[in-house]
Write a protein that holds these residues in place. Structure first.
Motif, short mmCIF file in Angstrom:
data_model
loop_
_atom_site.label_atom_id
_atom_site.label_comp_id
_atom_site.label_asym_id
_atom_site.label_seq_id
_atom_site.Cartn_x
_atom_site.Cartn_y
_atom_site.Cartn_z
N ILE A 121 -32.95 -18.14 0.90
CA ILE A 121 -33.63 -18.02 -0.39
C ILE A 121 -32.59 -18.19 -1.49
N SER A 122 -33.03 -18.26 -2.73
CA SER A 122 -32.10 -18.46 -3.84
C SER A 122 -31.32 -17.18 -4.15
N GLU A 123 -30.16 -17.38 -4.75
CA GLU A 123 -29.35 -16.24 -5.17
C GLU A 123 -30.10 -15.40 -6.20
N ARG A 124 -30.83 -16.06 -7.10
CA ARG A 124 -31.60 -15.34 -8.12
C ARG A 124 -32.66 -14.46 -7.47
N ARG A 125 -33.32 -14.97 -6.42
CA ARG A 125 -34.34 -14.17 -5.72
C ARG A 125 -33.71 -12.92 -5.10
N VAL A 126 -32.53 -13.07 -4.52
CA VAL A 126 -31.81 -11.92 -3.95
C VAL A 126 -31.51 -10.91 -5.05
N GLN A 127 -31.06 -11.39 -6.21
CA GLN A 127 -30.78 -10.48 -7.32
C GLN A 127 -32.03 -9.73 -7.75
N LYS A 128 -33.17 -10.43 -7.82
CA LYS A 128 -34.43 -9.77 -8.19
C LYS A 128 -34.82 -8.71 -7.16
N LEU A 129 -34.65 -9.02 -5.88
CA LEU A 129 -34.95 -8.04 -4.82
C LEU A 129 -34.07 -6.80 -4.98
N CYS A 130 -32.81 -7.02 -5.35
CA CYS A 130 -31.89 -5.90 -5.58
C CYS A 130 -32.35 -5.08 -6.79
N GLU A 131 -32.68 -5.77 -7.88
CA GLU A 131 -33.14 -5.07 -9.10
C GLU A 131 -34.38 -4.25 -8.84
N GLU A 132 -35.27 -4.76 -7.98
CA GLU A 132 -36.52 -4.07 -7.66
C GLU A 132 -36.34 -3.02 -6.56
N LYS A 133 -35.09 -2.84 -6.13
CA LYS A 133 -34.75 -1.84 -5.09
C LYS A 133 -35.55 -2.08 -3.80
N ARG A 134 -35.72 -3.35 -3.44
CA ARG A 134 -36.47 -3.71 -2.23
C ARG A 134 -35.56 -3.90 -1.02
N ILE A 135 -34.23 -3.76 -1.23
CA ILE A 135 -33.26 -3.87 -0.14
C ILE A 135 -32.58 -2.51 0.00
N PRO A 136 -32.83 -1.81 1.11
CA PRO A 136 -32.24 -0.48 1.29
C PRO A 136 -30.71 -0.52 1.32
N GLY A 137 -30.08 0.43 0.65
CA GLY A 137 -28.64 0.57 0.68
C GLY A 137 -27.88 -0.32 -0.29
N VAL A 138 -28.61 -1.06 -1.13
CA VAL A 138 -27.96 -1.96 -2.08
C VAL A 138 -27.25 -1.16 -3.17
N ALA A 139 -26.12 -1.70 -3.65
CA ALA A 139 -25.37 -1.04 -4.71
C ALA A 139 -24.90 -2.11 -5.70
N LYS A 140 -24.75 -1.70 -6.95
CA LYS A 140 -24.26 -2.63 -7.97
C LYS A 140 -22.89 -2.17 -8.42
N PHE A 141 -21.94 -3.09 -8.37
CA PHE A 141 -20.57 -2.81 -8.80
C PHE A 141 -20.26 -3.79 -9.92
N SER A 142 -20.23 -3.29 -11.16
CA SER A 142 -20.10 -4.14 -12.35
C SER A 142 -21.29 -5.10 -12.37
N ARG A 143 -21.06 -6.41 -12.28
CA ARG A 143 -22.17 -7.37 -12.27
C ARG A 143 -22.46 -7.90 -10.86
N LEU A 144 -21.82 -7.33 -9.85
CA LEU A 144 -21.93 -7.82 -8.48
C LEU A 144 -22.82 -6.90 -7.65
#
Length: 62
Positions: free
Chosen positions: A16-39
């Motif tokens: 899938i696209s990188e943007r889609r992954v970012q949206k999934l992260c923003e929506e907290k749909r991926i368990p255990g995801v963390a944001k470090f600065s902009r990464l």
């Protein structure tokens, strides 16, 4: 120790696209995801979330 991958790596892994992954992260749909600065840091063993907008589901409702 928990290992992480980046959004571009997850995008390639899941097809899938990188943007889609970012949206999934923003929506907290991926368990255990963390944001470090902009990464976004995604657990290496995380599963691709099920897409809510599957084409087959739309066809059933038409």
């Amino acid at each position: 120790m928990l290992e992480f991958i980046s959004a571009p790596e997850a995008a390639k892994k899941w097809g899938i696209s990188e943007r889609r992954v970012q949206k999934l992260c923003e929506e907290k749909r991926i368990p255990g995801v963390a944001k470090f600065s902009r990464l976004w840091l995604i657990p290496k063993d995380a599963e691709k979330p099920v897409d809510k907008c599957l084409k087959g589901e739309r066809d059933k409702n038409e």
